[in-house]
Each structure stands twice: as structure tokens, then as C-alpha cells.
Design a protein around this motif. Structure first.
Motif, PDB file in Angstrom:
ATOM      1  N   VAL A  86      43.392  43.805  39.352  1.00 47.17           N
ATOM      2  CA  VAL A  86      43.247  43.154  40.655  1.00 47.17           C
ATOM      3  C   VAL A  86      44.590  43.162  41.389  1.00 47.17           C
ATOM      4  CG1 VAL A  86      42.808  40.949  41.807  1.00 47.17           C
ATOM      5  CG2 VAL A  86      41.264  41.741  40.011  1.00 47.17           C
ATOM      6  N   SER A  90      45.495  45.261  44.876  1.00 43.04           N
ATOM      7  CA  SER A  90      46.011  44.564  46.068  1.00 43.04           C
ATOM      8  C   SER A  90      47.290  45.239  46.563  1.00 43.04           C
ATOM      9  CB  SER A  90      46.239  43.077  45.778  1.00 43.04           C
ATOM     10  OG  SER A  90      47.441  42.873  45.051  1.00 43.04           O
ATOM     11  N   LEU A 128      39.433  47.065  41.575  1.00 40.33           N
ATOM     12  CA  LEU A 128      38.911  45.703  41.770  1.00 40.33           C
ATOM     13  C   LEU A 128      37.546  45.574  41.094  1.00 40.33           C
ATOM     14  CD1 LEU A 128      38.542  42.906  43.067  1.00 40.33           C
ATOM     15  CD2 LEU A 128      37.984  44.037  45.225  1.00 40.33           C
ATOM     16  N   THR A 129      36.690  46.543  41.322  1.00 39.22           N
ATOM     17  CA  THR A 129      35.344  46.511  40.752  1.00 39.22           C
ATOM     18  C   THR A 129      35.397  46.496  39.229  1.00 39.22           C
ATOM     19  OG1 THR A 129      34.606  47.834  42.641  1.00 39.22           O
ATOM     20  CG2 THR A 129      33.105  47.662  40.778  1.00 39.22           C
ATOM     21  N   SER A 157      36.904  35.787  41.019  1.00 40.97           N
ATOM     22  CA  SER A 157      36.366  36.066  42.344  1.00 40.97           C
ATOM     23  C   SER A 157      36.931  35.079  43.371  1.00 40.97           C
ATOM     24  CB  SER A 157      34.838  35.982  42.297  1.00 40.97           C
ATOM     25  OG  SER A 157      34.323  36.145  43.586  1.00 40.97           O
ATOM     26  N   SER A 160      40.845  35.580  43.898  1.00 37.46           N
ATOM     27  CA  SER A 160      41.335  36.847  44.456  1.00 37.46           C
ATOM     28  C   SER A 160      40.611  37.203  45.748  1.00 37.46           C
ATOM     29  CB  SER A 160      41.200  37.980  43.431  1.00 37.46           C
ATOM     30  OG  SER A 160      39.851  38.243  43.151  1.00 37.46           O
ATOM     31  N   GLY A 161      39.653  36.385  46.181  1.00 39.45           N
ATOM     32  CA  GLY A 161      38.827  36.714  47.336  1.00 39.45           C
ATOM     33  C   GLY A 161      39.237  36.026  48.635  1.00 39.45           C
TER      34      GLY A 161
ATOM     35  N   ASP B 125      37.197  44.195  50.987  1.00 39.66           N
ATOM     36  CA  ASP B 125      37.693  43.726  49.689  1.00 39.66           C
ATOM     37  C   ASP B 125      37.102  42.355  49.337  1.00 39.66           C
ATOM     38  OD1 ASP B 125      39.253  46.006  49.623  1.00 39.66           O
ATOM     39  OD2 ASP B 125      41.121  44.981  50.144  1.00 39.66           O
ATOM     40  N   THR B 129      34.582  41.309  46.285  1.00 39.36           N
ATOM     41  CA  THR B 129      35.034  40.273  45.356  1.00 39.36           C
ATOM     42  C   THR B 129      34.015  39.139  45.256  1.00 39.36           C
ATOM     43  OG1 THR B 129      37.301  40.775  46.015  1.00 39.36           O
ATOM     44  CG2 THR B 129      36.959  38.739  44.787  1.00 39.36           C
ATOM     45  N   HIS B 130      33.496  38.719  46.404  1.00 42.06           N
ATOM     46  CA  HIS B 130      32.577  37.578  46.425  1.00 42.06           C
ATOM     47  C   HIS B 130      31.236  37.888  45.773  1.00 42.06           C
ATOM     48  CE1 HIS B 130      31.356  33.614  47.668  1.00 42.06           C
ATOM     49  NE2 HIS B 130      30.234  34.115  48.171  1.00 42.06           N
TER      50      HIS B 130
END
Lengths: 307, 307
Positions: A86, A90, A128-129, A157, A160-161, B125, B129-130
Motif C-alpha cells: 500500500v 501510494s 493496492l489490490t 481500507s 489507507s482510503g 484509488d 480501497t473502500h
């Protein structure tokens, strides 16, 4: 027969730091097995940034927090890799021309300079996924409980969201057009930087079996540590050594970014780092954590770092 | 007292379609509650694309698959929203200048045309993430089992990541520089489009309590349905009505994208859609699924769509 006196064979902090970073770097190279059908350029692009080094701070915190409760390094590693993925995504997206437009990161060309913007965006998306897949593997391979895993997915989630790291990044970009005050700067630091540090500590704690009060202590430790870390970053951007940093210094000044030293001056910023580090350590010491020695060493190490 | 004869009050397929889409659209507006501290421009940007309409096909498949096993719509909704958020993020990133560089989507300006590239990247993104947070809520609020949830997290990651949708997108971009054959095109269709459709069906099945064989039937149904859907998309891009499509047609030709009609011609492509749809339905009928009637109706509906 060798007599082992408790603490005598304990690795030095430097050995611990290097050993952890090596274990994480090695585990990161195994995230996308060769038999998985992934376009070659995507695989290369993801691995390029994953193996670009860095301090591996967030994985270190996951592992140290798990071990503070007697959790195993093996069980913590998939989650340690998740948070590093993650963090790496970013950085790839932050470096894009539409964002900070950086050519170098950790002394190497940034991802989009090597693979082009489109692949860099998609490599970030894929990292990220994959982080969430990696979290689940801590259960599949090392028996971390489903309850802990679902909380870790939820918190990764959240932190980092939109309410966490991404929210901080958006606020940071808007801040370039003029911050209203130090409160806004704290929002940015808290979310852009501290949230993922807090996540790392909570996740490690959950893997080690921390209770509610202990998790709260880890959260406070992470919050103060994360803020101290970001202020230190701002300071190093102003006065750091480019060869140690692996990137251009003074970039905040060039990009007209508003930083802590800008608001309260260099000396007060350095005092703030010390104050926050002390407050972080206090929260931890009072938190009833079985063995917080490594986490305390990490706090001291971060305060004294020069890159 | 009203006598209910089984099947008599069953909503028409159109009512079912609209009812499901409305439930999903409504649930999507509740993903980021007002009290969550999210920068305003990020919230707007995410909601702009989430509320831009579209067929809500993937959420429909989650719900219909769950209901095929007697699962509740309420339990399926958080996962239905998750897959729509993943789909939406992929469209936002696909439309970026570095990718397909599209100005319009579903008759509205694309996200980056309204909010700028940086916010569009970050909104994508944050939606991705959510999605994982939303999956966990199916357990927190509606009692979906932890085992099902962890498999759903794992499969969402797998099928939307480097081995799935993102991998397909990278292959699609490389394909613009010259495809080697129809096998490569099938790889692109399978991963860029079919994987998320397969995920939707498996996730719905898991929520409804499908067993291993039933999940396998859903996977085959999804694979064939997904391929048929993408070929149909290629056909509509060539001969569709712009006002119904909400975007420019002939964009594949303009971008020199290699499509199914390019390889085997229009007539053979249309036959392929019918063949794949028949094969999808066969897998489902033979799969021992308690009530597959809605899923079969969806397959027929997709084959006949004009947008």
C-alpha cells in the motif's frame, strides 16, 4: 551444552532492523509467483518499485507489534508485505506528473519514468489490490484468526482510503494552494502519514492477540510516532543530505509546500519531534504490553535518523 | 386475505432489473456517510462517478446469484456495492489522458475532465480501497460468515488485480501496438471484463451458501457470459447508437484497438455471442442451482441489449 541467559543472545537493534528488513524484502519478491499469468511489463513495474528498498518502516512496525505480544514473525509477514505494498502504490501514484511530478525516488528513476504513466498507474492499482489478498494469506498459511483478519482488512481500507491516506493526500494537494492554519497541516500529517503507521501497529497487535486497551495504547503510540515521523521528514527535506536521502532535498520549498518548519520554525519543529516521541513512548509504556522494548527502540531510532 | 399463488406476484424481469439497480444506486450514495471526515472535493469526485448511472450489471449479478440460493438482497448489497466501486474506479482510471484519454462516459464528462487528473486518480484509488471495507460490512451488518467474507476478499483481489482486471487492461494497452492473435484478445476479454463478472457470481453464490460444484457452475456461467458481453460491446462500438450508448461509438477504430469483429467479422462475432450465451445458460441449468431463473433472464437480456 550452551547456557542461554535471557537477553544475552538478543540481537542488537541494528541486527533486528536489518534482519526484519531482509525478511520483508525477501517476502515481497514472492508476492507474484512466476506461474501466475501476469503481463510481463506489469510484473516488472510492480517489482521495480517493491524492490527499490526504503526503510521498510511500516512492515517493521507490524512485526515488532506482533512480537510484542508473542506473535510470530511468520504470521505477521503477509500483513507486513500488505502495508508495504500500500505504501509503495501510494509513492508510485504520488510521483506521477499529475501529482508531485518526481523523477527520482530512493535514488532510482520513478516508476512512470521507466514504464510510462499508464503502466505506473496500473502497477499502483494492482499493488493496492494485492495487499488485501496478502492479508488473507496470514490466515490461510499461518492460522491468524478470521476475526483478526476481517478487522485488519477493514482497518487497512479505512486508514489507507478516503478517510485516511488518500484523504490526506488530497488535502495535501489542496494545501499547496494555501493552508489556512496548522490544524490543517496536522490533518494532512495525521492522515497522509500517521494513519498507515497506526494501521501497522494495530494489525501487528491483532496478530499477536492484543486486547482492546492494548490496541488503544498502540493507536496512541502510532499517532504520536507518525506525526513525529512526518515533522522529521519535513526537517530533513530542508536540511538533509541528498546522498543519504536518495532524492532531491528542498523539494517542499520548490513546490511551495507548507510544512511544520514553515509554520513554527526549525528549532520548535525539532522540539516537537522530541515531545511527540516522548509522548508516544509514554503511551506504550503505560499500555500494559508484554514486551514493548523493540517498539521503544524504533521510536528512538526514528527520532535520530538522518534519512 | 390475499391468496398468493407461487409465481403470480413475481415481478417482471424489467421490474426486477429496475428494482435492483435502484437499490444499488441508493446503497452507493450511503457509502461515505456525511460524518466521515473526507476532503470535500474527494467526496464529490467519488460520488460523481458512483452516481453516473450505468447498467449496474455486476451488482445485479451479485444479488441474483445470492437470491438463486435463497440469500437475502440485504446481505448481498454491500458486496454488490463493492464490485460496482471496483468497476467505477477502473473506468475513472481507464479514461485518464495517460490511458484511453476519454472526455465522455455515460453521456457525462469523465471524472478527470471535471476534477482534474490528480483528484481523479485519487478518487479511483479511494473507491478501490473502500470496496474491501464494504465487503466486510456484509458480515458486520448482515451476518455473512467470516469464511465467505475472507474468500470474497481474496477473490475480489485476485480477479480485479494483476492476474485479473488490471492484467487485462495492461494487455489491452500493449495490444494497441499489435495483437499476435485471437488468443491474446481472449486473454484481454477474459481478464479485463469476464473476471469481475465471474467474481460477482461467485460472491453472490458464497453469500447464498453455494457448494463447491455450484460455485463451479457459476464460474463457467460467468466466464461465457463475460466473453459474450465483451464481444457484444465491441459490436455495439461499431454499429451502436451514440445516444443510447452515452459515449462516442467507433472509438475502438479511432484508437486502432483490435476487436473481435476485426478478427472474425461482424456476422461471426454475432454468432459467437449467441453461442457463448447458450453455453453459459447450459452450465447454469446443469449446475444444480435452486432457482436460476433470474440469472438465465439476465443472460438473454444481455444478448439482446443495444447499449
Amino acid at each position: 551444552m550452551k547456557t542461554v541467559v535471557k537477553g544475552l543472545n538478543r540481537p542488537s537493534f541494528k541486527e533486528y532492523l536489518n534482519g526484519t528488513a531482509d525478511a520483508v524484502s525477501s517476502a515481497l519478491t514472492e508476492q507474484f509467483p512466476a506461474h501466475w499469468n501476469i503481463p510481463a511489463v506489469l510484473r516488472e513495474s510492480m517489482n521495480y518499485s517493491l524492490t527499490a528498498g526504503g526503510k521498510r518502516l511500516r512492515p517493521l512496525l507490524v512485526i515488532a507489534a506482533a512480537e510484542a505480544f508473542g506473535g510470530s514473525r511468520e504470521a505477521a509477514l503477509p500483513v507486513a508485505c500488505a502495508v508495504e505494498m500500500v505504501h509503495t502504490y501510494s509513492l508510485i501514484h504520488d510521483d506521477l506528473p499529475a501529482m508531485d511530478d518526481d523523477d527520482y525516488r530512493r535514488g532510482k528513476l520513478t516508476n512512470h519514468k521507466v514504464y510510462g504513466e499508464a503502466v505506473a498507474i496500473l502497477a499502483g492499482d494492482a499493488l493496492l489490490t494485492h495487499a488485501f489478498y496478502s492479508v488473507v494469506q496470514a490466515g490461510r498459511r499461518h492460522g491468524v484468526s478470521s476475526d483478526a483478519l476481517l478487522s485488519i482488512v477493514e482497518e487497512l481500507s479505512e486508514m489507507s482510503g478516503a478517510r485516511g491516506m488518500v484523504g490526506g493526500q488530497v488535502a495535501d494537494m489542496s494545501g499547496e494552494q494555501g493552508l489556512t492554519g496548522i490544524e490543517e497541516l496536522e490533518y494532512i500529517h495525521l492522515h497522509k502519514t500517521a494513519d498507515l503507521i497506526i494501521f501497522s501497529l494495530l494489525a501487528g497487535g491483532r496478530i499477536g492477540g492484543a486486547d482492546k486497551n492494548q490496541l488503544e495504547a498502540l493507536r496512541q503510540f502510532g499517532r504520536d510516532l507518525g506525526l513525529a515521523f512526518q515533522i522529521q521528514d519535513d526537517i530533513l527535506d530542508l536540511i538533509g543530505d541528498e546522498s543519504k536521502m536518495g532524492k532531491k532535498t528542498q523539494s517542499d520549498v520548490e513546490q511551495e509546500k507548507v510544512t511544520y518548519p514553515f509554520f513554527i520554525g526549525m528549532e520548535a519543529s525539532q522540539q516537537q519531534v522530541e515531545k511527540l516521541t516522548a509522548s508516544a513512548k509514554k503511551a506504550l509504556i503505560e499500555g500494559g504490553i508484554p514486551d514493548s522494548s523493540r517498539l521503544l527502540e524504533i521510536a528512538d531510532y526514528l527520532m535520530k535518523r538522518d534519512h
